[in-house]
Design an enzyme around this catalytic site. Structure first.
Site, PDB file in Angstrom:
ATOM      1  N   GLU A  88      20.095   7.168 -62.217  1.00 34.33           N
ATOM      2  CA  GLU A  88      19.938   6.236 -63.488  1.00 34.33           C
ATOM      3  C   GLU A  88      20.851   4.970 -63.046  1.00 34.33           C
ATOM      4  OE1 GLU A  88      18.327   5.448 -66.738  1.00 34.33           O
ATOM      5  OE2 GLU A  88      18.200   7.640 -66.175  1.00 34.33           O
ATOM      6  N   ASP A  89      19.946   3.830 -63.225  1.00 37.55           N
ATOM      7  CA  ASP A  89      20.564   2.513 -63.082  1.00 37.55           C
ATOM      8  C   ASP A  89      21.205   2.200 -61.717  1.00 37.55           C
ATOM      9  OD1 ASP A  89      19.770   1.998 -65.797  1.00 37.55           O
ATOM     10  OD2 ASP A  89      21.473   2.039 -66.823  1.00 37.55           O
ATOM     11  N   LYS A 125      22.350   9.757 -71.900  1.00 41.25           N
ATOM     12  CA  LYS A 125      21.080  10.284 -71.579  1.00 41.25           C
ATOM     13  C   LYS A 125      21.135  11.716 -71.745  1.00 41.25           C
ATOM     14  CE  LYS A 125      18.466   7.099 -69.337  1.00 41.25           C
ATOM     15  NZ  LYS A 125      17.175   6.629 -69.565  1.00 41.25           N
ATOM     16  N   ARG A 149      23.317  -1.409 -61.832  1.00 37.85           N
ATOM     17  CA  ARG A 149      22.434  -2.027 -62.704  1.00 37.85           C
ATOM     18  C   ARG A 149      22.118  -1.336 -64.052  1.00 37.85           C
ATOM     19  NH1 ARG A 149      16.380  -1.459 -63.717  1.00 37.85           N
ATOM     20  NH2 ARG A 149      17.860  -0.353 -65.124  1.00 37.85           N
ATOM     21  N   ASN A 196      15.506  -4.042 -71.823  1.00 39.53           N
ATOM     22  CA  ASN A 196      16.486  -3.771 -72.539  1.00 39.53           C
ATOM     23  C   ASN A 196      18.022  -4.502 -72.024  1.00 39.53           C
ATOM     24  OD1 ASN A 196      15.744  -1.546 -74.315  1.00 39.53           O
ATOM     25  ND2 ASN A 196      15.164  -0.279 -72.496  1.00 39.53           N
ATOM     26  N   TYR A 240      21.856   5.646 -77.709  1.00 41.89           N
ATOM     27  CA  TYR A 240      20.994   5.245 -76.483  1.00 41.89           C
ATOM     28  C   TYR A 240      20.775   3.549 -76.699  1.00 41.89           C
ATOM     29  CZ  TYR A 240      17.279   5.774 -72.812  1.00 41.89           C
ATOM     30  OH  TYR A 240      16.820   5.627 -71.687  1.00 41.89           O
ATOM     31  N   ASN A 292      10.261   4.095 -75.410  1.00 44.26           N
ATOM     32  CA  ASN A 292      11.556   4.664 -74.957  1.00 44.26           C
ATOM     33  C   ASN A 292      11.366   5.841 -73.855  1.00 44.26           C
ATOM     34  OD1 ASN A 292      14.049   5.806 -75.269  1.00 44.26           O
ATOM     35  ND2 ASN A 292      14.310   5.209 -77.161  1.00 44.26           N
ATOM     36  N   ASP A 351      14.681   7.807 -63.198  1.00 45.17           N
ATOM     37  CA  ASP A 351      14.323   7.650 -64.482  1.00 45.17           C
ATOM     38  C   ASP A 351      13.676   6.111 -64.586  1.00 45.17           C
ATOM     39  OD1 ASP A 351      13.485   8.326 -67.276  1.00 45.17           O
ATOM     40  OD2 ASP A 351      15.296   7.296 -67.780  1.00 45.17           O
ATOM     41  N   ASP A 352      14.351   5.073 -64.032  1.00 50.83           N
ATOM     42  CA  ASP A 352      14.077   3.930 -64.035  1.00 50.83           C
ATOM     43  C   ASP A 352      12.734   3.421 -63.445  1.00 50.83           C
ATOM     44  OD1 ASP A 352      16.516   2.773 -65.193  1.00 50.83           O
ATOM     45  OD2 ASP A 352      17.542   3.458 -63.414  1.00 50.83           O
TER      46      ASP A 352
END
Length: 580
Positions: A256-257, A184, A166, A419, A113, A464, A279-280
């Site tokens: 995600e992203d 993930k 992203r 990150n 991760y 995290n 999740d972001d």
């Protein structure tokens, strides 16, 4: 062994054998059993499976196999090589892969991760070994349902999907972003105990605006600019509908992203129609608020007593800020008063009322104040108790900012959450040294312990998301929650904070040790299940009398299964292949 990878390998091997003019063996499956447990098979199992003689005569337990993997792992010097060896193990022996991860989750999480997964995504063309997950392109519109049908696992409970625009703080990586859903979902199992056969990573490839990738001969995705607008929305709509038609309305879809422009829009569009979360936005918010709640035991006051300055005003910042407002509301603070305590700085400076081109999310947090261009000046003017960095601007928390924070506060809260590590707003050492050990620090990427000249040693807390999403997923899957509300993420934050001991706080930790993350995930899942049945949000009835046993029943076992033929129900596909 009914996974897609197994059957793809089996089918490809038989096709190659026929093309080479070779006859198929009586039992084409026997060679593939070698990939399942290797030398852990007993003599009786080897005899019954027809693989006796295909393995060395030694019998190795799973624990010994773990030691062999660790020995090989330790020979690798680069993190990318370590990532590759672990992902190769996942392809070869899934149970052994998860046994290795859980043997020392604190050691292996930074590899599978953040931060190494970011490097792996950048180098995905080189690290690519075999396909894992489902790649759906913009040109597959109208056929997504049939593509899902090609995935051999029928009992999918959770999907992690990205469009690769992203990736962490690295930007548009297009199809290389598949490393994120894969990573993930590995943590779904390693940290939460979700069955990996019930998980599906998905990459929606709509192109990329990254010129380096478009000119890279090793790039594995579509080589054209990103397609946006109506065609993009139609792809997402078809995907969401196809998933629920195939796997049911309770199938969890984790976004995600995605870029800011799509993240909020898609969350608001789908959250009340499907079982989905971002999740972001929500996972990051939960883990950040968990750190803040734990920090209150050091500052000895309420969340409503604090003032926050955010470096960044994207999806992570908005998610954290909204959950802070929600948490303050539980303390009795009105939304109007809570919003006054949150100040946001984006690339144009402080977000203030009257500034042009503010979207709805930013307008909500705009302050009635003259414009201020630079973060340093905002900090000096507002004198916040906490600064939170989520803009992926490495070094944004300068020495002056950290020293100013220490002058305003006995215990300044400094969260450098961006990150990967290169994008962190400051290091743990910078925070502790410049605040003389008084800073309350958390980061998005891991940092080594810091020892000050006076001998005090601090273990920085890593905020995290893995503390959140595996337990949330386990709880949702277990009881069939149909819609994922923000209450779930505030509850998760509270549970995580409760697991932080006084000893943890004394050494600088705002989160429980990663070694206990499976216990944390289990407690989150238990609370979600309990609340779901109390509030009538669960789908699976009758309501279990023993909810603890009910949740434990859904946790994936890392132990090898017996493959004794007289006890084993062969998959339908295997029986048909044997007949052929």
């Amino acid at each position: 062994f009914t996974g897609l990878g197994f059957w793809l390998i089996l089918t490809a091997t038989m096709v190659l054998a026929v093309q080479a003019g070779r006859s198929l063996p009586d039992n084409p499956l026997n060679g593939f059993f070698l990939f399942l447990q290797g030398m852990a098979f007993t003599l009786e199992e080897r005899l019954q499976l027809g693989i006796h003689g295909l393995l060395p005569p030694c019998f190795l337990t799973q624990d010994v196999q773990v030691l062999r993997v660790l020995k090989s792992y330790e020979t690798k010097t680069s993190d990318l090589d370590k990532y590759i060896i672990l992902m190769t193990l996942q392809d070869r022996n899934e149970k052994l892969f998860y046994r290795v991860l859980t043997s020392d989750i604190e050691r292996f999480m930074p590899i599978v991760y953040t931060p190494t997964v970011g490097l792996a995504c950048q180098q995905y063309g080189l690290a690519f070994r075999r396909p894992r997950g489902l790649f759906i392109t913009i040109h597959d519109r109208g056929h997504i349902a049939s593509m899902l049908d090609s995935w051999t696992e029928e009992d999918i409970k959770a999907i992690v999907v990205t469009d690769g625009e992203r990736i962490l703080g690295l930007g548009d990586l297009g199809s290389y972003g598949m490393g994120i859903p894969v990573g993930k979902l590995a943590l779904y199992t390693a940290c939460g105990g979700v069955n990996p056969q019930q998980c599906l990573p998905v990459l929606l490839d709509v192109g990329t605006d990254n010129e380096n990738l478009l000119n890279d001969p090793l790039y594995i995705g579509l080589k054209h600019k990103r397609i946006r607008g109506k065609e993009y929305d139609e792809l997402l709509d078809e995907f969401m509908e196809a998933v629920t038609n195939r796997y049911g309305i309770n199938c969890l879809i984790q976004f995600e992203d995605f870029a800011n422009t799509n993240a909020f829009r898609l969350l608001n569009k789908y959250r009340n129609k499907y079982c989905t979360f971002n999740d972001d936005i929500q996972g990051t918010a939960s883990v950040a608020v968990a750190g803040l709640l734990a920090g209150l035991r050091i500052t000895k006051n309420r969340l409503s007593d604090h003032t926050f300055v955010f470096q960044g005003a994207g999806e992570a910042a908005m998610g954290i800020a909204n959950l802070i407002v929600m948490a303050m509301g539980k303390e009795g603070t009105s939304q109007k008063e809570a919003l006054k305590k949150i100040w946001m700085v984006d690339s144009k400076g402080l977000i203030v009322k009257g500034r042009s081109h503010l979207n709805h999310e930013k307008e909500m947090f705009a302050q009635d104040h003259p414009p201020i261009k630079h973060l340093e000046e905002v900090v000096r003017t507002v004198k916040p108790t906490a600064i939170i960095g989520v803009a992926a601007v490495g070094g944004a928390f300068t020495e002056q900012i950290i020293k100013d924070m220490a002058s305003f506060n006995k215990h300044p809260i400094i969260f450098a959450l961006s990150n990967p590590t290169s994008k962190s707003e400051c290091t743990a050492e910078q925070c502790y040294r410049m605040t003389e050990g008084r800073g309350i620090f958390a980061s998005g990427s891991p940092f080594d312990p810091v020892t000050l000249p006076d001998g005090r040693r601090f273990v920085p807390g890593q905020g995290n998301n893995a503390y959140v999403f595996p337990g949330v997923a386990l709880g949702i899957i277990t009881c069939g929650v149909r819609h994922v509300t923000d209450d779930i993420f505030l509850t998760s934050a509270e549970i995580i904070a409760e697991q932080v001991t006084e000893e943890n706080l004394a050494e600088g930790r705002l989160y429980p040790p990663l070694s206990s993350i499976r216990d944390v995930s289990f407690k989150i899942a238990m609370k979600i299940v309990d609340n779901a049945y109390k509030n009538g949000n669960a789908a699976w009835y009758p309501e279990p009398e023993d909810k603890e046993a009910f949740v434990k029943k859904h946790i994936y076992s890392l132990d090898y299964e017996s493959f004794m033929l007289n006890n084993y129900e062969w998959p339908r596909e295997a029986m048909e292949i044997q007949k052929v």
